[in-house]
Scaffold this motif. Structure first.
Motif, PDB file in Angstrom:
ATOM      1  N   LEU A  97       0.833  -1.202   0.000  1.00 57.98           N
ATOM      2  CA  LEU A  97       0.000   0.000   0.000  1.00 57.98           C
ATOM      3  C   LEU A  97       0.865   1.248   0.000  1.00 57.98           C
ATOM      4  CD1 LEU A  97      -2.577   1.731   0.345  1.00 57.98           C
ATOM      5  CD2 LEU A  97      -2.300   1.409   2.820  1.00 57.98           C
ATOM      6  N   PHE A  98       1.825   1.308   0.905  1.00 53.04           N
ATOM      7  CA  PHE A  98       2.619   2.529   1.018  1.00 53.04           C
ATOM      8  C   PHE A  98       3.576   2.704  -0.158  1.00 53.04           C
ATOM      9  CE2 PHE A  98       0.863   2.335   5.248  1.00 53.04           C
ATOM     10  CZ  PHE A  98       0.492   3.656   5.418  1.00 53.04           C
ATOM     11  N   ASP A  99       4.072   1.614  -0.721  1.00 50.46           N
ATOM     12  CA  ASP A  99       4.868   1.733  -1.953  1.00 50.46           C
ATOM     13  C   ASP A  99       4.006   2.289  -3.090  1.00 50.46           C
ATOM     14  OD1 ASP A  99       7.221   0.814  -0.756  1.00 50.46           O
ATOM     15  OD2 ASP A  99       6.962  -1.249  -1.493  1.00 50.46           O
ATOM     16  N   ALA A 100       2.759   1.786  -3.191  1.00 54.59           N
ATOM     17  CA  ALA A 100       1.846   2.275  -4.234  1.00 54.59           C
ATOM     18  C   ALA A 100       1.470   3.738  -3.975  1.00 54.59           C
ATOM     19  CB  ALA A 100       0.590   1.402  -4.284  1.00 54.59           C
ATOM     20  N   ALA A 101       1.289   4.108  -2.708  1.00 56.38           N
ATOM     21  CA  ALA A 101       0.947   5.497  -2.381  1.00 56.38           C
ATOM     22  C   ALA A 101       2.102   6.429  -2.727  1.00 56.38           C
ATOM     23  CB  ALA A 101       0.590   5.622  -0.899  1.00 56.38           C
ATOM     24  N   ARG A 102       3.333   6.009  -2.485  1.00 54.84           N
ATOM     25  CA  ARG A 102       4.495   6.825  -2.847  1.00 54.84           C
ATOM     26  C   ARG A 102       4.576   6.999  -4.366  1.00 54.84           C
ATOM     27  NH1 ARG A 102       9.545   8.552  -0.697  1.00 54.84           N
ATOM     28  NH2 ARG A 102      11.216   8.520  -2.250  1.00 54.84           N
ATOM     29  N   ALA A 103       4.368   5.903  -5.094  1.00 53.78           N
ATOM     30  CA  ALA A 103       4.367   5.986  -6.560  1.00 53.78           C
ATOM     31  C   ALA A 103       3.247   6.906  -7.035  1.00 53.78           C
ATOM     32  CB  ALA A 103       4.223   4.591  -7.166  1.00 53.78           C
ATOM     33  N   ALA A 104       2.086   6.838  -6.393  1.00 59.64           N
ATOM     34  CA  ALA A 104       0.962   7.706  -6.752  1.00 59.64           C
ATOM     35  C   ALA A 104       1.297   9.169  -6.491  1.00 59.64           C
ATOM     36  CB  ALA A 104      -0.291   7.303  -5.968  1.00 59.64           C
ATOM     37  N   ALA A 105       1.939   9.452  -5.363  1.00 63.36           N
ATOM     38  CA  ALA A 105       2.320  10.833  -5.041  1.00 63.36           C
ATOM     39  C   ALA A 105       3.314  11.369  -6.069  1.00 63.36           C
ATOM     40  CB  ALA A 105       2.917  10.899  -3.634  1.00 63.36           C
ATOM     41  N   MET A 106       4.267  10.542  -6.457  1.00 64.10           N
ATOM     42  CA  MET A 106       5.239  10.960  -7.475  1.00 64.10           C
ATOM     43  C   MET A 106       4.558  11.185  -8.821  1.00 64.10           C
ATOM     44  SD  MET A 106       8.447   8.521  -6.623  1.00 64.10           S
ATOM     45  CE  MET A 106       9.646   8.951  -5.397  1.00 64.10           C
ATOM     46  N   GLU A 107       3.636  10.293  -9.163  1.00 63.44           N
ATOM     47  CA  GLU A 107       2.904  10.410 -10.422  1.00 63.44           C
ATOM     48  C   GLU A 107       2.045  11.680 -10.447  1.00 63.44           C
ATOM     49  OE1 GLU A 107       1.204   8.911 -14.155  1.00 63.44           O
ATOM     50  OE2 GLU A 107       3.000   8.378 -13.040  1.00 63.44           O
ATOM     51  N   CYS A 108       1.402  11.995  -9.333  1.00 65.65           N
ATOM     52  CA  CYS A 108       0.596  13.226  -9.262  1.00 65.65           C
ATOM     53  C   CYS A 108       1.466  14.449  -9.513  1.00 65.65           C
ATOM     54  CB  CYS A 108      -0.071  13.361  -7.892  1.00 65.65           C
ATOM     55  SG  CYS A 108      -1.583  12.429  -7.732  1.00 65.65           S
ATOM     56  N   GLU A 109       2.595  14.489  -8.866  1.00 62.67           N
ATOM     57  CA  GLU A 109       3.491  15.639  -9.021  1.00 62.67           C
ATOM     58  C   GLU A 109       3.980  15.753 -10.465  1.00 62.67           C
ATOM     59  OE1 GLU A 109       5.398  19.050  -8.324  1.00 62.67           O
ATOM     60  OE2 GLU A 109       3.975  18.057  -7.001  1.00 62.67           O
ATOM     61  N   HIS A 159       7.952  10.208   4.195  1.00 62.95           N
ATOM     62  CA  HIS A 159       8.648   9.398   3.190  1.00 62.95           C
ATOM     63  C   HIS A 159       7.725   8.988   2.051  1.00 62.95           C
ATOM     64  CE1 HIS A 159      11.443   6.664   1.328  1.00 62.95           C
ATOM     65  NE2 HIS A 159      10.507   5.738   1.344  1.00 62.95           N
ATOM     66  N   TYR A 160       6.576   8.422   2.396  1.00 63.89           N
ATOM     67  CA  TYR A 160       5.725   7.837   1.358  1.00 63.89           C
ATOM     68  C   TYR A 160       4.827   8.845   0.650  1.00 63.89           C
ATOM     69  CZ  TYR A 160       7.226   3.233   2.849  1.00 63.89           C
ATOM     70  OH  TYR A 160       7.987   2.130   3.127  1.00 63.89           O
ATOM     71  N   LEU A 161       4.285   9.799   1.355  1.00 67.05           N
ATOM     72  CA  LEU A 161       3.303  10.697   0.737  1.00 67.05           C
ATOM     73  C   LEU A 161       3.878  12.051   0.360  1.00 67.05           C
ATOM     74  CD1 LEU A 161       0.497   9.450   3.034  1.00 67.05           C
ATOM     75  CD2 LEU A 161       0.617   9.113   0.574  1.00 67.05           C
TER      76      LEU A 161
END
Length: 160
Positions: free
Chosen positions: A11-23, A112-114
């Protein structure tokens, strides 16, 4: 709201990837908007028998914008879910990892993640070493996997 069925780490790996993708997606949209306003006059240009469309850049951005906004919305939904795991469903201080393991764990993971900071930087922000942040991460992931997302978001299983 998103429902997650995988492990806490996933979940947190996917959330970090999502945050990077949003940016990244927001930067692309901003770049396209800037290109619309740059490049000289808005006069129609003719070159080798071809008339250019002064609205072409705007049209291209609008086409992409719809797709990218949906992508941002999906990513933000996942990020919101991860934030609820850290701070509770209502983020009122009555649930989440912040209650069951403490705000330091929740904050380190959030940074870290978000917020996409390195572990070193997240540690500096919350006042812990990078090594201690890794320990808190491991403890947090084990706790979530043992108790489940719903229980953690509700603050169940805490010592309080």
């Amino acid at each position: 709201m998103v429902t997650w069925t995988g492990s806490a780490r996933n979940l947190f790996d996917a959330a970090r990837a999502a945050a990077m993708e949003c940016e990244r997606t927001r930067r692309m949209l901003m770049t396209m908007e800037l290109r619309e306003t740059s490049g000289g006059s808005s006069d129609v240009k003719v070159s080798r028998g071809h008339v250019s469309d002064p609205m072409r850049k705007v049209d291209a951005r609008l086409d992409k914008e719809t797709l990218w906004e949906q992508r941002i919305e999906e990513n933000e939904s996942l990020m919101d879910y991860a934030t609820c795991v850290l701070y509770g469903r209502n983020q009122d201080g009555k649930g989440g990892i912040a209650v069951v393991l403490g705000t330091a764990c929740a904050d380190a993971l959030w940074w870290h993640y978000l917020a996409c900071e390195t572990w070193e930087r997240a540690g500096e922000i919350v006042g812990y070493t990078e090594r201690r942040c890794h320990q808190m991460r491991d403890m947090t992931m084990d706790y979530i996997d043992a108790h489940g997302f719903d229980a953690v978001m509700d603050g169940r299983g805490s010592a309080t």
